[in-house]
Scaffold this active site. Structure first.
Site, PDB file in Angstrom:
ATOM      1  N   CYS A   1      35.152 -27.315  29.638  1.00 36.16           N
ATOM      2  CA  CYS A   1      35.718 -26.265  28.809  1.00 36.16           C
ATOM      3  C   CYS A   1      36.633 -26.849  27.725  1.00 36.16           C
ATOM      4  O   CYS A   1      36.187 -27.584  26.857  1.00 36.16           O
ATOM      5  CB  CYS A   1      36.408 -25.233  29.690  1.00 36.16           C
ATOM      6  SG  CYS A   1      36.664 -23.633  28.899  1.00 36.16           S
ATOM      7  N   HIS A   2      37.918 -26.535  27.752  1.00 38.74           N
ATOM      8  CA  HIS A   2      38.881 -27.033  26.763  1.00 38.74           C
ATOM      9  C   HIS A   2      39.434 -28.419  27.118  1.00 38.74           C
ATOM     10  O   HIS A   2      40.181 -29.004  26.337  1.00 38.74           O
ATOM     11  CB  HIS A   2      40.058 -26.053  26.624  1.00 38.74           C
ATOM     12  CG  HIS A   2      39.707 -24.788  25.906  1.00 38.74           C
ATOM     13  ND1 HIS A   2      39.033 -23.755  26.517  1.00 38.74           N
ATOM     14  CD2 HIS A   2      39.925 -24.391  24.632  1.00 38.74           C
ATOM     15  CE1 HIS A   2      38.868 -22.773  25.650  1.00 38.74           C
ATOM     16  NE2 HIS A   2      39.396 -23.134  24.494  1.00 38.74           N
ATOM     17  N   ALA A   3      39.095 -28.951  28.275  1.00 41.30           N
ATOM     18  CA  ALA A   3      39.653 -30.227  28.739  1.00 41.30           C
ATOM     19  C   ALA A   3      39.441 -31.402  27.777  1.00 41.30           C
ATOM     20  O   ALA A   3      40.289 -32.292  27.721  1.00 41.30           O
ATOM     21  CB  ALA A   3      39.110 -30.575  30.122  1.00 41.30           C
TER      22      ALA A   3
ATOM     23  N   TRP B   1      40.186 -31.707  24.878  1.00 47.66           N
ATOM     24  CA  TRP B   1      41.349 -31.875  24.014  1.00 47.66           C
ATOM     25  C   TRP B   1      42.196 -33.057  24.468  1.00 47.66           C
ATOM     26  O   TRP B   1      42.724 -33.807  23.659  1.00 47.66           O
ATOM     27  CB  TRP B   1      42.211 -30.620  24.017  1.00 47.66           C
ATOM     28  CG  TRP B   1      41.966 -29.674  22.895  1.00 47.66           C
ATOM     29  CD1 TRP B   1      41.373 -29.939  21.691  1.00 47.66           C
ATOM     30  CD2 TRP B   1      42.343 -28.309  22.865  1.00 47.66           C
ATOM     31  NE1 TRP B   1      41.351 -28.804  20.928  1.00 47.66           N
ATOM     32  CE2 TRP B   1      41.937 -27.788  21.622  1.00 47.66           C
ATOM     33  CE3 TRP B   1      42.977 -27.468  23.768  1.00 47.66           C
ATOM     34  CZ2 TRP B   1      42.160 -26.468  21.260  1.00 47.66           C
ATOM     35  CZ3 TRP B   1      43.194 -26.162  23.406  1.00 47.66           C
ATOM     36  CH2 TRP B   1      42.785 -25.665  22.159  1.00 47.66           C
TER      37      TRP B   1
END
Length: 184
Positions: free
Chosen positions: A106-108, A110
């Site tokens: 997912c957003h990991a 970043w």
């Protein structure tokens, strides 16, 4: 197989923590919750508070040598907090330097962008990270699970909670094949 789950004190998407955690346990491994602060972390179901979980180790006291692999759960706030913590970023980068596998959903990614480890790699994520990944020198694709062999280690990425089953199967297979001691 001992696996580090790196999360911020709040903001992790609960299912992106608990499903991979259970998958590691079911495979006979030992998951450990590593965070930037001791105590308990606050998980979320999207924007709503969910359960809390006890921290096993503070990232300042953790070493990559203790672990066979790293899982980075998502949630919007979780990786945003992690990428602002130098020790958390260094810990994640250390797995790449040590040639150990890393799985991010997912957003990991970043956190991986901040660690400057996506350059030259192809990965997937939540679609809003597409530009960040490209600006960091990576190639973004819209796939359920993406394997990226880059040097001695492997990066496994996935887009969202709907991909969790495939994500868990993929990273467990890679972690087991990586020569990890005690891997199933």
């Amino acid at each position: 197989m001992q696996v580090a789950f790196l999360v911020a004190p709040e903001g992790v998407e609960q299912v992106e923590l608990t499903d991979p955690w259970q998958a590691v346990r079911d495979a006979g491994g030992t998951p450990r919750l590593v965070s930037t602060k001791s105590g308990r972390i606050q998980a979320f179901n999207h924007l709503d508070k969910a359960d809390t979980f006890a921290v096993d180790q503070v990232v300042a006291d953790a070493t990559v040598d203790e672990y066979d692999g790293l899982v980075l759960p998502g949630g919007v706030a979780n990786p945003d907090f992690l990428r602002m913590d130098e020790k958390a970023v260094a810990f994640a980068k250390g797995f790449f330097e040590a040639g150990k596998p890393v799985a991010a959903i997912c957003h990991a990614p970043w956190t991986l962008v901040e660690a400057d480890v996506v350059r030259g790699r192809t990965l997937t994520s939540w679609p809003s990270l597409r530009t960040d990944i490209r600006n960091a020198g990576g190639t973004w694709v819209d796939e359920q699970v993406k394997f990226c062999d880059g040097g001695p280690n492997t990066l496994i990425t996935s887009r969202k909670p709907d991909d969790l089953k495939a994500f868990c199967e993929a990273f467990l297979d890679v972690f087991a094949r990586s020569g990890s001691k005690g891997a199933p």
